[in-house]
Write an enzyme that holds these catalytic residues in place. Structure first.
Site, PDB file in Angstrom:
ATOM      1  N   GLY A   1       0.815  -1.204   0.000  1.00  0.00           N
ATOM      2  CA  GLY A   1       0.000   0.000   0.000  1.00  0.00           C
ATOM      3  C   GLY A   1       0.849   1.254   0.000  1.00  0.00           C
ATOM      4  O   GLY A   1       0.504   2.257  -0.643  1.00  0.00           O
ATOM      5  N   THR A   2       1.960   1.217   0.727  1.00  0.00           N
ATOM      6  CA  THR A   2       2.870   2.371   0.742  1.00  0.00           C
ATOM      7  C   THR A   2       3.408   2.652  -0.654  1.00  0.00           C
ATOM      8  O   THR A   2       3.469   3.809  -1.094  1.00  0.00           O
ATOM      9  CB  THR A   2       4.032   2.116   1.716  1.00  0.00           C
ATOM     10  OG1 THR A   2       3.520   2.058   3.050  1.00  0.00           O
ATOM     11  CG2 THR A   2       5.072   3.225   1.637  1.00  0.00           C
TER      12      THR A   2
ATOM     13  N   GLN B   1      -7.708   2.060   5.151  1.00  0.00           N
ATOM     14  CA  GLN B   1      -8.452   1.658   6.337  1.00  0.00           C
ATOM     15  C   GLN B   1      -9.916   1.340   6.047  1.00  0.00           C
ATOM     16  O   GLN B   1     -10.548   0.606   6.796  1.00  0.00           O
ATOM     17  CB  GLN B   1      -8.370   2.750   7.403  1.00  0.00           C
ATOM     18  CG  GLN B   1      -7.005   2.890   8.046  1.00  0.00           C
ATOM     19  CD  GLN B   1      -6.580   1.657   8.831  1.00  0.00           C
ATOM     20  OE1 GLN B   1      -7.399   0.909   9.342  1.00  0.00           O
ATOM     21  NE2 GLN B   1      -5.281   1.453   8.925  1.00  0.00           N
TER      22      GLN B   1
ATOM     23  N   SER C   1      -4.288  -1.172   0.667  1.00  0.00           N
ATOM     24  CA  SER C   1      -3.331  -2.198   1.069  1.00  0.00           C
ATOM     25  C   SER C   1      -4.072  -3.442   1.527  1.00  0.00           C
ATOM     26  O   SER C   1      -4.954  -3.377   2.392  1.00  0.00           O
ATOM     27  CB  SER C   1      -2.451  -1.661   2.203  1.00  0.00           C
ATOM     28  OG  SER C   1      -1.460  -2.588   2.559  1.00  0.00           O
ATOM     29  N   ALA C   2      -3.698  -4.611   0.997  1.00  0.00           N
ATOM     30  CA  ALA C   2      -4.459  -5.838   1.232  1.00  0.00           C
ATOM     31  C   ALA C   2      -4.432  -6.300   2.669  1.00  0.00           C
ATOM     32  O   ALA C   2      -5.413  -6.848   3.176  1.00  0.00           O
ATOM     33  CB  ALA C   2      -3.938  -6.949   0.316  1.00  0.00           C
ATOM     34  N   HIS C   3      -3.326  -6.113   3.370  1.00  0.00           N
ATOM     35  CA  HIS C   3      -3.258  -6.658   4.730  1.00  0.00           C
ATOM     36  C   HIS C   3      -4.130  -5.881   5.716  1.00  0.00           C
ATOM     37  O   HIS C   3      -4.310  -6.304   6.849  1.00  0.00           O
ATOM     38  CB  HIS C   3      -1.811  -6.718   5.229  1.00  0.00           C
ATOM     39  CG  HIS C   3      -1.206  -5.397   5.569  1.00  0.00           C
ATOM     40  ND1 HIS C   3      -0.640  -4.570   4.635  1.00  0.00           N
ATOM     41  CD2 HIS C   3      -1.059  -4.768   6.752  1.00  0.00           C
ATOM     42  CE1 HIS C   3      -0.172  -3.489   5.228  1.00  0.00           C
ATOM     43  NE2 HIS C   3      -0.412  -3.577   6.507  1.00  0.00           N
TER      44      HIS C   3
ATOM     45  N   CYS D   1       4.811   8.764  24.082  1.00  0.00           N
ATOM     46  CA  CYS D   1       5.793   8.166  24.975  1.00  0.00           C
ATOM     47  C   CYS D   1       6.046   6.716  24.608  1.00  0.00           C
ATOM     48  O   CYS D   1       5.774   5.797  25.372  1.00  0.00           O
ATOM     49  CB  CYS D   1       5.336   8.287  26.420  1.00  0.00           C
ATOM     50  SG  CYS D   1       4.978   9.984  26.885  1.00  0.00           S
TER      51      CYS D   1
END
Length: 461
Positions: free
Chosen positions: A69-70, A177, A194-196, A320
């Site tokens: 996807g990136t 998403q 993105s498939a995952h 944090c």
């Protein structure tokens, strides 16, 4: 062990597993070859492309598969900007885009372009009118995610797409998403996913580019995937990705309704069970499976580790964490509390019993972390108390500066001030957020003579 981090990666859908195993036997050959095995592989690739295109809402010849996807985002942004370089050198994005979009923007800036970030409100959504105002004659491309990956807020894609269309600017939508839950509203020019994220295998992304959009692929290319994703296709993974997308879409309506009910329970019960908690994101226009909340006086990394010991896998956008030590850019843009942030994203099949056990465990986990950090307890003001106090929290990471502030705010009279000296960037977000949550007045910040920044808080209540 309940896995509550589907927004990072959803478990492999059973249909994806079946399709992957089957295509390992049938789809190993080169789909560009004309012999029998190649033709069989080509049929599988074409069928996968048609299934994915149907889910996206585009023509099959408008969609290509990418290694992630990136990579789809990077290729889409770079190609669209290059295709419209004669129009202008300006990219417009929302302030809460996924890091892949922001990194593409950084590369564009390094090459001489400019990037304009559109701010968001406290729920994490852009104002369509503000987004429209950011578009000008030099804007080559605009980017807007369909839904936020950290807080689940859905963006007004249709309204922004209409504004982009009126301005003659193509819109790239990062639908990673949301695509598994339903189609993206019409009006976009480019779309990446993105498939995952929907239960397909990792290592498969998709990029759709509408016909008529000026697009110039960047970098070396070949004859594969219309020259937009060079290299041999991972056909078994592509087939599994397309099959699982069709499967989750068929289940989406019923599963979304069920998970939304579980998420509503978390949203309602967490503030009741745990004091000093802020639930963030839009309460209505949001993904059905995702909820994010932030806990005052809690170290996010420690909180996630303790929840892991209790058997719950959750994520965080907290400032944090050992990996960043800086506030999440999403939470910072929203102006909400960043410390002690927990993101719960339920995968399909999550049970009511697991959610109830999470709610039962959470108060004790948060309480133990707060006790370990020395979180404040109610204080009283005695006669002769000074009107102003200074806390030197230089060199201390959040949430310690906020904890120290909360410990002494009751030691000054109403109208008195507490000044916190801090060199942690997270304090710039967390101290104002604490003031809003606790009904105190955030006066502002100034340069500290000791270094860092002086944050001034006036006691109101």
């Amino acid at each position: 062990m309940p896995y509550f981090d589907a927004a990072s990666a959803a478990p492999l859908h059973p249909v994806a597993r079946q399709a992957l195993l089957a295509s390992l036997d049938e789809g190993w050959a080169d789909p560009a070859r004309l012999y029998r095995e190649g033709r069989r592989a080509r049929l599988l690739l074409d069928a996968a492309r048609e299934a994915a295109a149907e889910a996206v809402g585009c023509r099959p010849d408008e969609l290509v598969f990418t290694p992630s996807g990136t990579r789809a985002v990077h290729a889409g942004v770079a190609g669209a900007l290059a295709g419209r370089r004669r129009v202008g050198d300006r990219l417009v994005v929302s302030a809460v885009e996924h890091s892949s979009v922001l990194h593409a923007g950084e590369a564009f800036t390094a090459a001489g372009g400019t990037v304009a970030e559109v701010p968001v409100g406290r729920t994490g959504a852009v104002d369509p009118a503000v987004f429209a105002a950011a578009l000008d004659a030099r804007t080559a491309l605009a980017c807007l995610q369909s839904a936020n990956h950290e807080v689940g807020t859905e963006q007004p894609v249709a309204e922004v797409a209409a504004a982009c269309r009126a301005a003659g600017v193509p819109l790239l939508v990062d639908a990673a998403q949301s695509l598994g839950w339903g189609p993206v509203p019409e009006g976009w020019s480019l779309l990446a996913a993105s498939a995952h994220k929907w239960g397909g295998p990792a290592g498969v992304g998709l990029l759709a580019v509408r016909k008529g959009v000026r697009f110039a692929p960047q970098g070396p290319s070949d004859e594969r995937e219309s020259g937009r994703a060079p290299g041999f296709e991972n056909l078994p993974a592509i087939v599994a990705a397309a099959a699982s997308l069709r499967a989750v879409r068929a289940e989406a309506a019923a599963e979304a309704a069920r998970l939304r009910g579980l998420v509503e329970r978390i949203r309602a019960r967490v503030p009741e069970l745990v004091p000093d908690v802020e639930v963030v994101g839009d309460p209505v226009r949001r993904l059905p499976h995702l909820v994010t909340f932030s806990c005052l006086y809690v170290d996010g990394e420690t909180l996630l580790a303790e929840l892991d010991r209790e058997g719950f896998s959750v994520s965080s956008g907290s400032s944090c964490t050992s990996s960043t030590l800086t506030p999440s850019h999403v939470l910072r843009a929203m102006g909400v509390l960043s410390e002690g942030n927990v993101r719960v994203s339920l995968p399909p099949g999550s049970s009511e019993e697991d959610v109830d056990r999470f709610l039962a465990v959470l108060p004790g986990v948060v309480g133990s972390v707060r006790d370990r950090l020395g979180a404040p307890r109610p204080a009283t003001v005695s006669a002769g108390t000074p009107d102003t106090l200074v806390i030197d929290a230089l060199g201390k990471r959040c949430p310690i500066p906020v904890i120290e502030l909360a410990k002494v705010i009751g030691d000054v009279p109403v109208g008195g001030t507490v000044t916190v000296l801090s060199d942690d960037e997270a304090a710039r977000l967390d101290i104002p957020a604490w003031c809003e949550m606790r009904g105190q007045e955030y006066v502002g910040e100034e340069v500290s003579p000791k270094g860092g920044t002086a944050y001034v808080v006036r006691r109101v209540a």
